[in-house]
Enzyme design. Sequence first.
Site, PDB file in Angstrom:
ATOM      1  N   THR A  98       0.865  -1.187   0.000  1.00 12.89           N
ATOM      2  CA  THR A  98       0.000   0.000   0.000  1.00 12.89           C
ATOM      3  C   THR A  98       0.901   1.238   0.000  1.00 12.89           C
ATOM      4  OG1 THR A  98      -0.146  -0.200   2.423  1.00 12.89           O
ATOM      5  CG2 THR A  98      -1.993  -1.046   1.152  1.00 12.89           C
ATOM      6  N   THR A 125      -1.386  -2.516   5.631  1.00  9.40           N
ATOM      7  CA  THR A 125      -1.793  -1.311   6.358  1.00  9.40           C
ATOM      8  C   THR A 125      -2.711  -0.505   5.453  1.00  9.40           C
ATOM      9  OG1 THR A 125       0.317  -1.329   7.507  1.00  9.40           O
ATOM     10  CG2 THR A 125      -0.905   0.757   7.508  1.00  9.40           C
ATOM     11  N   GLU A 181      -0.623  -5.656  10.778  1.00  8.18           N
ATOM     12  CA  GLU A 181       0.608  -6.326  11.197  1.00  8.18           C
ATOM     13  C   GLU A 181       1.558  -5.307  11.821  1.00  8.18           C
ATOM     14  OE1 GLU A 181       1.377  -9.581  11.428  1.00  8.18           O
ATOM     15  OE2 GLU A 181       2.996  -8.578  12.497  1.00  8.18           O
ATOM     16  N   GLU A 186      10.806  -5.174  10.568  1.00 13.36           N
ATOM     17  CA  GLU A 186      11.817  -5.841   9.760  1.00 13.36           C
ATOM     18  C   GLU A 186      13.072  -5.991  10.616  1.00 13.36           C
ATOM     19  OE1 GLU A 186      12.285  -3.754   6.043  1.00 13.36           O
ATOM     20  OE2 GLU A 186      10.185  -4.050   5.554  1.00 13.36           O
ATOM     21  N   PHE A 227      12.591   3.715  21.162  1.00 10.87           N
ATOM     22  CA  PHE A 227      12.368   4.746  20.138  1.00 10.87           C
ATOM     23  C   PHE A 227      12.820   6.130  20.576  1.00 10.87           C
ATOM     24  CE2 PHE A 227      10.513   3.202  16.249  1.00 10.87           C
ATOM     25  CZ  PHE A 227      10.419   1.858  16.565  1.00 10.87           C
ATOM     26  N   HIS A 239      16.193   6.932  20.218  1.00 13.69           N
ATOM     27  CA  HIS A 239      17.569   6.984  19.718  1.00 13.69           C
ATOM     28  C   HIS A 239      17.658   8.029  18.616  1.00 13.69           C
ATOM     29  CE1 HIS A 239      18.473   3.427  21.997  1.00 13.69           C
ATOM     30  NE2 HIS A 239      17.348   2.898  21.539  1.00 13.69           N
ATOM     31  N   GLY A 284      18.986  10.092  15.396  1.00 16.15           N
ATOM     32  CA  GLY A 284      19.567   9.618  14.144  1.00 16.15           C
ATOM     33  C   GLY A 284      19.253  10.566  13.009  1.00 16.15           C
ATOM     34  N   GLY A 297      13.002   6.399   8.311  1.00 14.88           N
ATOM     35  CA  GLY A 297      12.753   6.026   6.913  1.00 14.88           C
ATOM     36  C   GLY A 297      12.050   4.696   6.912  1.00 14.88           C
ATOM     37  N   CYS A 338       7.448   1.837   6.188  1.00 13.16           N
ATOM     38  CA  CYS A 338       6.180   2.087   6.882  1.00 13.16           C
ATOM     39  C   CYS A 338       5.997   3.523   7.379  1.00 13.16           C
ATOM     40  CB  CYS A 338       6.027   1.118   8.050  1.00 13.16           C
ATOM     41  SG  CYS A 338       5.800  -0.584   7.491  1.00 13.16           S
TER      42      CYS A 338
HETATM   43  N1  LIG Z   1       7.424  -4.193   5.718  1.00 11.55           N
HETATM   44  C1  LIG Z   1       7.034  -4.027   6.971  1.00 11.55           C
HETATM   45  O1  LIG Z   1       7.846  -3.970   7.899  1.00 11.55           O
HETATM   46  C2  LIG Z   1       5.576  -3.924   7.320  1.00 11.55           C
HETATM   47  C3  LIG Z   1       5.171  -4.026   8.659  1.00 11.55           C
HETATM   48  C4  LIG Z   1       3.818  -3.948   8.960  1.00 11.55           C
HETATM   49  C5  LIG Z   1       2.903  -3.728   7.944  1.00 11.55           C
HETATM   50  N2  LIG Z   1       3.318  -3.605   6.652  1.00 11.55           N
HETATM   51  C6  LIG Z   1       2.291  -3.394   5.619  1.00 11.55           C
HETATM   52  O2  LIG Z   1       2.089  -4.634   4.940  1.00 11.55           O
HETATM   53  C7  LIG Z   1       1.803  -4.403   3.556  1.00 11.55           C
HETATM   54  C8  LIG Z   1       2.807  -5.153   2.690  1.00 11.55           C
HETATM   55  O3  LIG Z   1       4.104  -4.618   2.961  1.00 11.55           O
HETATM   56  P1  LIG Z   1       5.423  -5.350   2.454  1.00 11.55           P
HETATM   57  O4  LIG Z   1       6.565  -4.593   3.028  1.00 11.55           O
HETATM   58  O5  LIG Z   1       5.297  -6.811   2.695  1.00 11.55           O
HETATM   59  O6  LIG Z   1       5.307  -5.059   0.877  1.00 11.55           O
HETATM   60  P2  LIG Z   1       6.086  -5.768  -0.309  1.00 11.55           P
HETATM   61  O7  LIG Z   1       6.086  -4.800  -1.417  1.00 11.55           O
HETATM   62  O8  LIG Z   1       7.386  -6.317   0.202  1.00 11.55           O
HETATM   63  O9  LIG Z   1       5.174  -7.029  -0.667  1.00 11.55           O
HETATM   64  C9  LIG Z   1       3.958  -6.987  -1.332  1.00 11.55           C
HETATM   65  C10 LIG Z   1       3.934  -8.165  -2.311  1.00 11.55           C
HETATM   66  O10 LIG Z   1       2.641  -8.356  -2.818  1.00 11.55           O
HETATM   67  C11 LIG Z   1       2.755  -8.807  -4.150  1.00 11.55           C
HETATM   68  N3  LIG Z   1       1.450  -8.611  -4.817  1.00 11.55           N
HETATM   69  C12 LIG Z   1       0.842  -7.454  -5.176  1.00 11.55           C
HETATM   70  N4  LIG Z   1      -0.362  -7.695  -5.702  1.00 11.55           N
HETATM   71  C13 LIG Z   1      -0.557  -9.034  -5.662  1.00 11.55           C
HETATM   72  C14 LIG Z   1      -1.612  -9.913  -6.058  1.00 11.55           C
HETATM   73  N5  LIG Z   1      -2.741  -9.441  -6.587  1.00 11.55           N
HETATM   74  N6  LIG Z   1      -1.447 -11.240  -5.899  1.00 11.55           N
HETATM   75  C15 LIG Z   1      -0.303 -11.720  -5.345  1.00 11.55           C
HETATM   76  N7  LIG Z   1       0.726 -10.947  -4.968  1.00 11.55           N
HETATM   77  C16 LIG Z   1       0.610  -9.634  -5.110  1.00 11.55           C
HETATM   78  C17 LIG Z   1       3.904  -7.985  -4.703  1.00 11.55           C
HETATM   79  O11 LIG Z   1       4.485  -8.556  -5.857  1.00 11.55           O
HETATM   80  C18 LIG Z   1       4.849  -7.964  -3.504  1.00 11.55           C
HETATM   81  O12 LIG Z   1       5.782  -9.031  -3.554  1.00 11.55           O
HETATM   82  C19 LIG Z   1       1.839  -2.885   3.382  1.00 11.55           C
HETATM   83  O13 LIG Z   1       0.546  -2.387   3.503  1.00 11.55           O
HETATM   84  C20 LIG Z   1       2.703  -2.431   4.543  1.00 11.55           C
HETATM   85  O14 LIG Z   1       2.398  -1.113   4.933  1.00 11.55           O
HETATM   86  C21 LIG Z   1       4.630  -3.709   6.312  1.00 11.55           C
END
Ligand SMILES: NC(=O)c1ccc[n+]([C@@H]2O[C@H](COP(=O)([O-])OP(=O)(O)OC[C@H]3O[C@@H](n4cnc5c(N)ncnc54)[C@H](O)[C@@H]3O)[C@@H](O)[C@H]2O)c1
Length: 439
Positions: free
Chosen positions: A86, A122, A151, A155, A252, A254, A256, A260, A263
Site C-alpha cells: 500500500t 496497512t 501487522e 523488519e 524509540f 535513539h 539519528g 525512513g 512504513c
Molecule cells: N514491511 C514491513 O515492515 C511492514 C510491517 C507492517 C505492515 N506492513 C504493511 O504490509 C503491507 C505489505 O508490505 P510489504 O513490506 O510486505 O510489501 P512488499 O512490497 O514487500 O510485498 C507486497 C507483495 O505483494 C505482491 N502482490 C501485489 N499484488 C498481488 C496480487 N494481486 N497477488 C499476489 N501478490 C501480489 C507484490 O508482488 C509484492 O511481492 C503494506 O501495507 C505495509 O504497509 C509492512
Amino acid sequence: MRIAMIGGGYVGLVSGACFAEFGIDVTVVEVDPKKLDALHGGRVPIYEPGLDKLVAENVAAGRLSFTGDLAEAVHGAEAIFLAVGTPTRRGDGHADLTYVYAAAEQVARAMTGYAVIVTKSTVPVGTGRRIAEIVRSTRPDLEFDVASNPEFLREGNAIGDFMRPDRVVIGAETDRAREVLRLLYRPLYLIEAPIVFTGIETAELTKYAANAFLAIKVTFINEMADLCEKVGADVHDVARGIGLDGRIGRKFLHPGPGYGGSCFPKDTLALMRTALDYGAPSRLVEATVAVNDARKSSMAMRVINACGGSVRGKTIAVLGLTFKPETDDMRDSPSISIIARLAGDGATIRAFDPEGMEQARPMLPGSVVYCRDAPDAVAGADALVLITEWNEFRALSPVKLRDAMRGRVLVDLRNVYDPIAMRQAGFDYHSIGRPGPLP
Ligand SMILES: NC(=O)c1ccc[n+]([C@@H]2O[C@H](COP(=O)([O-])OP(=O)(O)OC[C@H]3O[C@@H](n4cnc5c(N)ncnc54)[C@H](O)[C@@H]3O)[C@@H](O)[C@H]2O)c1
C-alpha cells in the site's frame, strides 16, 4: 485449517511462514515471477534473519507452499489474507489501494465457499468496508466476512515479533469471523499475548496511530538532539532520563538521521491525509512529517560542514545504506537523500552495506562505488559517514580505520562510536546530540 496469503513480500512471507509454523496449511500467492521463481527454488527473496530456515522447514513439512495461481490458493481456504503493498499514491500522500482492491476482486472471483477476507496490509479507515462492497458486487452469491488484522512486525526482528507479539489487533464484526481468527492465533493464547478484538475501523486506525506515535517519538528525540548540540547537553542522557519514566518508556528514543523505511514515511502521510479528509487534521503528525523531511535533507549538510564546507573532489566512505540494520529494505532510507546530495556536490562515494547493496543500486546515483566490505570502503577516503548501525560496523578498530583513510573526518549519524576513543585515535569526530570535545 487452510489459509491463503496474497502477497509474498516482507509481511506476506513472514506471516505465511509463521502461520505455517503454528501448524496451519498456508499457500502464499505471489505475482512477481522473479520472487516466485526464487521461492520455488528454495530461496527467500528478501533478507530477514531466520526466515530462510523457517520457510525451508515449513515447506519440507508440507505446510507452506507458493503459487502464482490465486484461484488455486483461495480454493477451500477459511481465511484469505491480503498482504499486498500500500505505497504512497503519487501526488497526494494517500495510500494507494490499487493492489488491495485488485486482489479483493480476484479473491471474490476465485472463492468457492465461506471465508474471512482479512487485510494484513496497512490500509486506511474505510478500506474494509470498500472491500466488502467490491466482493459483494463481484459475487453477490458469496458468503464471506471482512476483517482487519494489521501487522506490527518490525523488519529485522519480524519472526520474533510475529511469534511473540506485544498484542494482536483484530477488527471483526461477526462471531464466525472472530472464531476463524481466534483459531488461527490460538498458539498465542498459550503465551498470553493480548488479543484485542475491535471493530474494523478501529483496527484500521490503530495501525496508523501506532506508527504515527512512534514516528513522533523518534522525531521528538531528534529535535532534542539538535537542542543538546546547541546547549552542550548529551541526548543519550536526556533519553535515559526521560525514558526511565514508565509513562514515556525507553524505546524509540535513539537520535539519528530521521526515520525512513517501508512504513513510517508512507503511513504518517496517509494518516495525515485521512485526518484532513475527515475534517480532524492532526497537526502533530503534519509537523512530524515536515520535521523529519527537513532533517533527512539536512543530514548531507552536516557532512559537508564537517568536510570544511565543500565535498567537491573528496572521497566519502559510506557505511550502511538500508533504513535500519538487519534488513535489505532501502525504501525511504535516509542514505538516499544524503548520498544524492554528496554525489551531486562532486564527492566520490564508496559505499558498503552488508545486505542492501543490490536494492540500493537503482535508488542511488550511478557513480556510487559499491565496496566489498567496510575496510574496502574506507580505504583512501577523506571522510567516513556511518548511516546505518549494522553490528559489524560497531566493532571496527578506530586505529585501523584511521590508518586506512586519507582524511580524519568521521560523521557518525547513529552515535555508535565512543567519541573519546575516536578523538583519541585522531578523528575529527561528529555525532548527533552529544557534546563536542571538552575545552
Ligand atoms: N514491511 C514491513 O515492515 C511492514 C510491517 C507492517 C505492515 N506492513 C504493511 O504490509 C503491507 C505489505 O508490505 P510489504 O513490506 O510486505 O510489501 P512488499 O512490497 O514487500 O510485498 C507486497 C507483495 O505483494 C505482491 N502482490 C501485489 N499484488 C498481488 C496480487 N494481486 N497477488 C499476489 N501478490 C501480489 C507484490 O508482488 C509484492 O511481492 C503494506 O501495507 C505495509 O504497509 C509492512
